[in-house]
Design an enzyme around this catalytic site. Sequence first.
Site, mmCIF file in Angstrom:
data_model
loop_
_atom_site.group_PDB
_atom_site.id
_atom_site.type_symbol
_atom_site.label_atom_id
_atom_site.label_comp_id
_atom_site.label_asym_id
_atom_site.label_seq_id
_atom_site.Cartn_x
_atom_site.Cartn_y
_atom_site.Cartn_z
ATOM 1 N N ASN A 9 0.873 -1.177 0.000
ATOM 2 C CA ASN A 9 0.000 0.000 0.000
ATOM 3 C C ASN A 9 0.907 1.222 0.000
ATOM 4 O OD1 ASN A 9 -1.837 2.031 0.439
ATOM 5 N ND2 ASN A 9 -2.269 1.476 2.571
ATOM 6 N N TRP A 10 1.007 1.832 -1.169
ATOM 7 C CA TRP A 10 1.925 2.976 -1.291
ATOM 8 C C TRP A 10 1.367 4.237 -0.640
ATOM 9 C CZ3 TRP A 10 4.091 3.079 -7.030
ATOM 10 C CH2 TRP A 10 4.844 1.912 -7.251
ATOM 11 N N LYS A 11 0.090 4.223 -0.316
ATOM 12 C CA LYS A 11 -0.570 5.416 0.248
ATOM 13 C C LYS A 11 -0.352 6.611 -0.693
ATOM 14 C CE LYS A 11 0.236 3.418 4.738
ATOM 15 N NZ LYS A 11 0.055 3.555 6.147
ATOM 16 N N HIS A 94 -9.576 1.318 4.481
ATOM 17 C CA HIS A 94 -8.320 1.421 5.231
ATOM 18 C C HIS A 94 -8.545 2.323 6.448
ATOM 19 C CE1 HIS A 94 -4.171 2.487 6.219
ATOM 20 N NE2 HIS A 94 -3.829 1.387 5.594
ATOM 21 N N GLU A 96 -6.906 4.642 7.636
ATOM 22 C CA GLU A 96 -6.668 6.071 7.390
ATOM 23 C C GLU A 96 -7.897 6.725 6.734
ATOM 24 O OE1 GLU A 96 -2.942 5.512 5.354
ATOM 25 O OE2 GLU A 96 -2.043 4.909 7.253
ATOM 26 N N GLU A 166 -5.881 -5.103 10.232
ATOM 27 C CA GLU A 166 -4.852 -4.107 10.515
ATOM 28 C C GLU A 166 -5.161 -3.391 11.824
ATOM 29 O OE1 GLU A 166 -2.632 -2.944 6.722
ATOM 30 O OE2 GLU A 166 -4.287 -1.562 6.932
ATOM 31 N N GLY A 172 2.134 1.977 10.640
ATOM 32 C CA GLY A 172 3.114 3.050 10.505
ATOM 33 C C GLY A 172 3.764 3.453 11.817
ATOM 34 N N SER A 212 3.030 -2.499 10.269
ATOM 35 C CA SER A 212 4.481 -2.553 10.464
ATOM 36 C C SER A 212 5.073 -3.923 10.160
ATOM 37 C CB SER A 212 4.840 -2.094 11.878
ATOM 38 O OG SER A 212 4.411 -0.755 12.085
ATOM 39 N N GLY A 233 2.662 -1.262 4.277
ATOM 40 C CA GLY A 233 2.758 0.162 3.978
ATOM 41 C C GLY A 233 4.209 0.574 3.781
ATOM 42 N N GLY A 234 4.813 1.068 4.846
ATOM 43 C CA GLY A 234 6.176 1.617 4.797
ATOM 44 C C GLY A 234 7.173 0.740 4.056
HETATM 45 C C1 PEP Z 1 -0.911 -0.014 5.862
HETATM 46 O O1 PEP Z 1 -0.949 1.160 5.573
HETATM 47 O O2 PEP Z 1 -1.815 -0.761 5.437
HETATM 48 C C2 PEP Z 1 0.176 -0.501 6.703
HETATM 49 C C3 PEP Z 1 0.092 -1.709 7.189
HETATM 50 O O3 PEP Z 1 1.201 0.363 6.914
HETATM 51 P P1 PEP Z 1 2.598 0.022 7.654
HETATM 52 O O4 PEP Z 1 3.107 -1.272 7.054
HETATM 53 O O5 PEP Z 1 3.486 1.181 7.342
HETATM 54 O O6 PEP Z 1 2.311 -0.138 9.102
#
Ligand code: PEP
Length: 250
Positions: A9-11, A94, A96, A166, A172, A212, A233-234
């Site tokens: 997930n590049w956001k 998501h 966010e 999640e 994040g 994470s 994500g990251g």
């Molecule tokens: C996400 O945004 O779905 C996510 C899991 O982010 P991160 O891996 O950065 O925690």
Amino acid sequence: MKKNIIAGNWKMNNGLTETIELIAALKPLVKDAEAEVAVCVPFTDLAVAKKALKGSKIKLGAQNIHWADKGAFTGEISGAMLKELKVDYVIIGHSERRQYFGETDATVNARLKAALKYDIKPIVCVGETLAEREAGKVEEVLIRQTEGAFADIDKASLKNIVVAYEPVWAIGTGKTATSDEANDTIAIIRKKIQKLYGSPVAKALRIQYGGSMNAKNAKELMAKEQIDGGLIGGASLKAVDFSQVVNYNA
Ligand code: PEP
């Protein structure tokens, strides 16, 4: 046999040039992946990403979809538009979106129906906040979110749906749920799906963990019975980091 699915997930990261570069770097690194691999990119990158992904098995994902076919919804993108871009997956609900953009269980459900209508595979996100976990409400929240997301969704559609568990406090933040915590919590979601659709459907449903996840913890998380992949994500923003998650078994 169900195949794990690992989706980046590049956001709101990466413009066109970065998209081309990241995908070019990623392709050789994940070419022998056992898992299904997807990258969920910003809307503006979808066309360029589709072209860049040619010659690889990496699937293309978007990060949202509107429930209407067309009309006066400034700033929104429809299922028809995504289909034209040959998008395979779409992230829905998501945390966010829930936190910053007023996404509710009802809008998640409406978006899920739109994705299914346009034959785009939804990745439906659920997860509790830290306050909810500390208040002992994990089960209540996940059951509410699962029931809400799946309202009026028929059994036959389940084979096209992926769920991402999640925990909001792990996204994040560098904090990961322990593999046991993730496994036990996903079991709650699967049990709810079992109640709604029966055991074979619940067993076949792919449920990812997200929060994470990285090269260091992916193997342990993915080894858990309930975990069928990851939403990343990251660690999906660097080709080597993402490939190490994808190739967690190598
Ligand atoms: C996400 O945004 O779905 C996510 C899991 O982010 P991160 O891996 O950065 O925690």
